[in-house]
Every structure is written in C-alpha cells, then in structure tokens.
Design a protein around this motif. Structure first.
Motif, PDB file in Angstrom:
ATOM      1  N   ALA A 124       0.817  -1.212   0.000  1.00 22.50           N
ATOM      2  CA  ALA A 124       0.000   0.000   0.000  1.00 22.50           C
ATOM      3  C   ALA A 124       0.852   1.263   0.000  1.00 22.50           C
ATOM      4  N   PHE A 125       0.428   2.247  -0.765  1.00 22.77           N
ATOM      5  CA  PHE A 125       1.060   3.562  -0.683  1.00 22.77           C
ATOM      6  C   PHE A 125       0.635   4.214   0.627  1.00 22.77           C
ATOM      7  N   SER A 126       1.613   4.740   1.348  1.00 27.09           N
ATOM      8  CA  SER A 126       1.351   5.323   2.660  1.00 27.09           C
ATOM      9  C   SER A 126       2.102   6.642   2.777  1.00 27.09           C
ATOM     10  N   LEU A 127       1.789   7.363   3.839  1.00 27.35           N
ATOM     11  CA  LEU A 127       2.456   8.625   4.122  1.00 27.35           C
ATOM     12  C   LEU A 127       3.087   8.585   5.499  1.00 27.35           C
ATOM     13  N   VAL A 128       4.338   9.011   5.577  1.00 28.36           N
ATOM     14  CA  VAL A 128       5.002   9.212   6.865  1.00 28.36           C
ATOM     15  C   VAL A 128       4.741  10.660   7.251  1.00 28.36           C
ATOM     16  N   VAL A 129       4.059  10.839   8.385  1.00 28.30           N
ATOM     17  CA  VAL A 129       3.612  12.173   8.795  1.00 28.30           C
ATOM     18  C   VAL A 129       3.952  12.413  10.256  1.00 28.30           C
ATOM     19  N   ASP A 130       3.758  13.641  10.698  1.00 28.79           N
ATOM     20  CA  ASP A 130       3.980  13.993  12.100  1.00 28.79           C
ATOM     21  C   ASP A 130       3.052  13.194  13.012  1.00 28.79           C
ATOM     22  N   GLU A 131       3.526  12.894  14.195  1.00 28.16           N
ATOM     23  CA  GLU A 131       2.767  12.080  15.142  1.00 28.16           C
ATOM     24  C   GLU A 131       1.396  12.685  15.452  1.00 28.16           C
ATOM     25  N   ASP A 132       1.265  13.992  15.374  1.00 23.22           N
ATOM     26  CA  ASP A 132       0.004  14.664  15.701  1.00 23.22           C
ATOM     27  C   ASP A 132      -0.924  14.827  14.499  1.00 23.22           C
ATOM     28  N   GLU A 133      -0.486  14.367  13.343  1.00 21.48           N
ATOM     29  CA  GLU A 133      -1.291  14.517  12.133  1.00 21.48           C
ATOM     30  C   GLU A 133      -2.610  13.741  12.268  1.00 21.48           C
ATOM     31  N   GLN A 134      -3.734  14.380  11.951  1.00 21.23           N
ATOM     32  CA  GLN A 134      -5.047  13.761  12.067  1.00 21.23           C
ATOM     33  C   GLN A 134      -5.675  13.437  10.713  1.00 21.23           C
ATOM     34  N   ARG A 135      -5.132  13.979   9.644  1.00 22.88           N
ATOM     35  CA  ARG A 135      -5.726  13.719   8.329  1.00 22.88           C
ATOM     36  C   ARG A 135      -5.563  12.254   7.948  1.00 22.88           C
ATOM     37  N   ALA A 136      -6.602  11.698   7.284  1.00 21.39           N
ATOM     38  CA  ALA A 136      -6.588  10.270   6.991  1.00 21.39           C
ATOM     39  C   ALA A 136      -6.982   9.932   5.557  1.00 21.39           C
ATOM     40  N   ALA A 137      -7.289  10.924   4.745  1.00 15.89           N
ATOM     41  CA  ALA A 137      -7.693  10.683   3.357  1.00 15.89           C
ATOM     42  C   ALA A 137      -6.789  11.469   2.416  1.00 15.89           C
ATOM     43  N   TRP A 138      -6.604  10.926   1.207  1.00 21.53           N
ATOM     44  CA  TRP A 138      -5.775  11.621   0.226  1.00 21.53           C
ATOM     45  C   TRP A 138      -6.291  13.044  -0.011  1.00 21.53           C
ATOM     46  N   GLU A 139      -7.610  13.183  -0.092  1.00 21.05           N
ATOM     47  CA  GLU A 139      -8.165  14.506  -0.382  1.00 21.05           C
ATOM     48  C   GLU A 139      -7.845  15.523   0.706  1.00 21.05           C
ATOM     49  N   ASP A 140      -7.627  15.036   1.930  1.00 22.13           N
ATOM     50  CA  ASP A 140      -7.271  15.945   3.015  1.00 22.13           C
ATOM     51  C   ASP A 140      -5.888  16.561   2.820  1.00 22.13           C
ATOM     52  N   PHE A 141      -5.019  15.835   2.114  1.00 27.64           N
ATOM     53  CA  PHE A 141      -3.655  16.316   1.859  1.00 27.64           C
ATOM     54  C   PHE A 141      -3.564  17.076   0.539  1.00 27.64           C
ATOM     55  N   ASN A 142      -4.647  17.056  -0.221  1.00 25.92           N
ATOM     56  CA  ASN A 142      -4.630  17.613  -1.580  1.00 25.92           C
ATOM     57  C   ASN A 142      -4.952  19.103  -1.558  1.00 25.92           C
ATOM     58  N   ASN A 143      -3.998  19.891  -1.097  1.00 26.53           N
ATOM     59  CA  ASN A 143      -4.165  21.345  -1.078  1.00 26.53           C
ATOM     60  C   ASN A 143      -2.798  22.012  -1.203  1.00 26.53           C
ATOM     61  N   PRO A 144      -2.763  23.246  -1.656  1.00 25.86           N
ATOM     62  CA  PRO A 144      -1.473  23.923  -1.920  1.00 25.86           C
ATOM     63  C   PRO A 144      -0.623  24.163  -0.674  1.00 25.86           C
ATOM     64  N   GLU A 145      -1.215  24.044   0.500  1.00 30.06           N
ATOM     65  CA  GLU A 145      -0.462  24.278   1.730  1.00 30.06           C
ATOM     66  C   GLU A 145       0.323  23.059   2.182  1.00 30.06           C
ATOM     67  N   THR A 146       0.008  21.889   1.624  1.00 30.42           N
ATOM     68  CA  THR A 146       0.652  20.653   2.056  1.00 30.42           C
ATOM     69  C   THR A 146       1.813  20.303   1.132  1.00 30.42           C
ATOM     70  N   ARG A 147       2.964  20.020   1.728  1.00 35.34           N
ATOM     71  CA  ARG A 147       4.177  19.670   0.977  1.00 35.34           C
ATOM     72  C   ARG A 147       4.462  18.171   1.168  1.00 35.34           C
ATOM     73  N   ILE A 148       4.470  17.418   0.069  1.00 31.84           N
ATOM     74  CA  ILE A 148       4.685  15.969   0.137  1.00 31.84           C
ATOM     75  C   ILE A 148       5.962  15.628  -0.623  1.00 31.84           C
ATOM     76  N   ALA A 149       6.918  15.041   0.082  1.00 32.11           N
ATOM     77  CA  ALA A 149       8.208  14.697  -0.524  1.00 32.11           C
ATOM     78  C   ALA A 149       8.167  13.298  -1.145  1.00 32.11           C
ATOM     79  N   VAL A 150       8.763  13.175  -2.320  1.00 31.84           N
ATOM     80  CA  VAL A 150       8.850  11.887  -3.021  1.00 31.84           C
ATOM     81  C   VAL A 150      10.205  11.786  -3.713  1.00 31.84           C
ATOM     82  N   ASP A 151      10.606  10.567  -4.039  1.00 36.09           N
ATOM     83  CA  ASP A 151      11.771  10.362  -4.895  1.00 36.09           C
ATOM     84  C   ASP A 151      11.271  10.454  -6.342  1.00 36.09           C
ATOM     85  N   ALA A 152      11.819  11.406  -7.066  1.00 34.83           N
ATOM     86  CA  ALA A 152      11.318  11.768  -8.389  1.00 34.83           C
ATOM     87  C   ALA A 152      11.273  10.582  -9.347  1.00 34.83           C
TER      88      ALA A 152
END
Length: 274
Positions: A124-152
């Motif tokens: 499964a594709f997953s996200l490593v996030v801060d311990e206090d992170e409460q978001r649980a859906a892809w759409e919750d992370f889908n905004n210009p304020e959220t920065r998601i790091a990936v290997d290009a």
C-alpha cells in the motif's frame, strides 16, 4: 500444501514431449526443476525485509526467503540461492541463471522482456507524517499548503500525483533525500510503500507515524520468470502464490520478518491488507 505427487501430475499434464517435433523439445523451466531437483532463485544481500544475507555466516533470511523455502519444500526440491541485485535480476532471468525472482513490480518496461506471476502481496502507498497529524484521506492532503516529498520518477511520485495534484509535490533525487526533507521541516509528509515506510519509522522513531490514506492504493510485488513458450512454470507458481495468500502464509511471513527490523504486528496501521 502441494505434494510431490500433485507436482508430478501437474508436470505430466503440462508437457507431451513425444508429440513435439525435435526443434520444440527444449527443456522448459518446469521440467528442468523436476529433473534436476533444484529450484534456483536470486536474492539481494541488503534487501531487508525482503532478503538479507548474514555477514557473519552467509546465511539468508527475509520473507521472500521464507516463501521460496516453502515453494521448494512443496515441490520436493532443493533451494539454490544466487546473490544478485534488483537491477540485475531481470538480466539473470533472461540468461536462464534463475528459475524465478520474487519481489519485482511488473512495470511496462519489464513486461516487454520477462513474464510475471500474479501479486505476491499488495504494498500500500502510505504517508510518513507527524505524530500529531489527524488527516486520513488523500483529499485531506490535496491542497497547496501541504508539501509531500517523493523520490522523483518513482511509483511514490506517481501515487501522489494521482491523489494530490494540488499539493506541493517536493520531488527529490532519492528516498533518503525525501526523508531528510521531512526531518528538516521542508516537507510535511513523505510518500512510501508501506513496507519501506514502516522500516523508516522503526529506524527513526522521532520522524512520526505511518498512515494509509483512503481510498487505499497500492503497487504489487510479484515473481518474475524467464519468458518461454511453455507457460507451465509461471502458471504453477501463480497458482501456488494464490494458495499461500489465501492461507495467510504470505502475510505471516511478512509480519515475522518485519519483526527483524523492529516492526511488530501492532505497528501496522489500520487498513493493512495484502
């Protein structure tokens, strides 16, 4: 469990050499394994939890080692392990140095030159996030304020691009660079497949936690084979894998070997499924 008798019956039903012209009588992988009594696999020395070779005594462990040992045992043959790399495994299959290599994703490029089984497991594709992170859906992370790091250019990059096109996708050279970006506060999350994400968090307790965003999305880990006219060996292993998935053996092998990296079953996030 597949008995030696059933394997012999399968072999007998899959080939009819007497009816073939001489040019078509080249020995298939399935025949060679049966006649030689040896199953040849490749393994990656530093590929934990998939594969791991002991520096002390040269012994092998890892969940694909456990799976291959059971496959050889069910066939009633010996297991021969050849050290290889992820990159060289396809070439060694093509050169008939290996009968099977477990742990390959069937990319379009690979499918041009080798054959694949069905999925051994879904990663499964997953996200490593801060311990206090409460978001649980892809759409919750889908905004210009959220920065998601990936290997290009990776499957992680593709997953985030699919699910979070409006996010700031921080594309970096390697997985370790993406991890460093999260640690330095330059990214809010890193996308990794679950096995890698759990391993990362186990090694870096302060980095945060792992979530599997909904809806679930995954890549697959499959077995690769040398391409040959007779599909008997590929079909046999594909059926065997499905039996082991259904029985729970594959899931247990994964969890048991993740423990070698300090990851317990309780560490697997909600939504884990193979």
């Amino acid at each position: 469990m597949i008995s030696r008798r059933s394997f012999t019956a399968f072999l007998a039903g899959s080939v009819a050499l007497a009816a073939l012209p001489a040019a078509a009588q080249a020995q298939s992988s399935l025949e060679r394994i049966k006649t030689s009594g040896v199953l040849r696999i490749g393994a990656v020395a530093d590929g934990a939890p998939y594969y791991q070779k002991s520096v002390a005594d040269g012994s092998w462990r890892g969940f694909y080692i456990d799976i291959c040992k059971k496959l050889a045992g069910d066939l009633g043959v010996d297991l021969e392990i050849t050290e290889t790399t992820w990159g060289n495994s396809v070439l060694e299959l093509q050169a008939d140095k290996l009968d099977v290599f477990f742990g390959l994703n069937p990319t379009p490029e690979r499918e041009k030159v080798i054959d694949f089984s069905g999925p051994c497991f879904r990663n499964a594709f997953s996200l490593v996030v801060d311990e206090d992170e409460q978001r649980a859906a892809w759409e919750d992370f889908n905004n210009p304020e959220t920065r998601i790091a990936v290997d290009a250019g990776s499957s992680h990059d593709s997953a985030v691009t699919r699910h979070c096109p409006d996010a700031q996708i921080v594309r970096l050279k390697s997985q370790s660079d993406a991890t460093a970006s999260v640690q330095a506060g330059r990214a809010d999350a890193q996308c990794l497949v679950l096995i890698l994400a759990l391993t990362l968090v186990s090694k870096n307790k302060n980095i945060g936690k792992v979530v599997i965003p909904s809806p679930g999305d995954a890549t697959t880990s499959n077995a690769g084979f040398r391409r040959e006219e007779d599909p008997a060996w590929k079909d046999f292993v594909t059926g065997w894998i499905e039996e082991q998935r259904q029985s729970g053996f594959v899931r247990k092998a994964i969890i048991d070997n993740m423990a070698l990296l300090g990851v317990t079953e309780e560490d697997f996030p909600e939504g884990f499924d193979i």
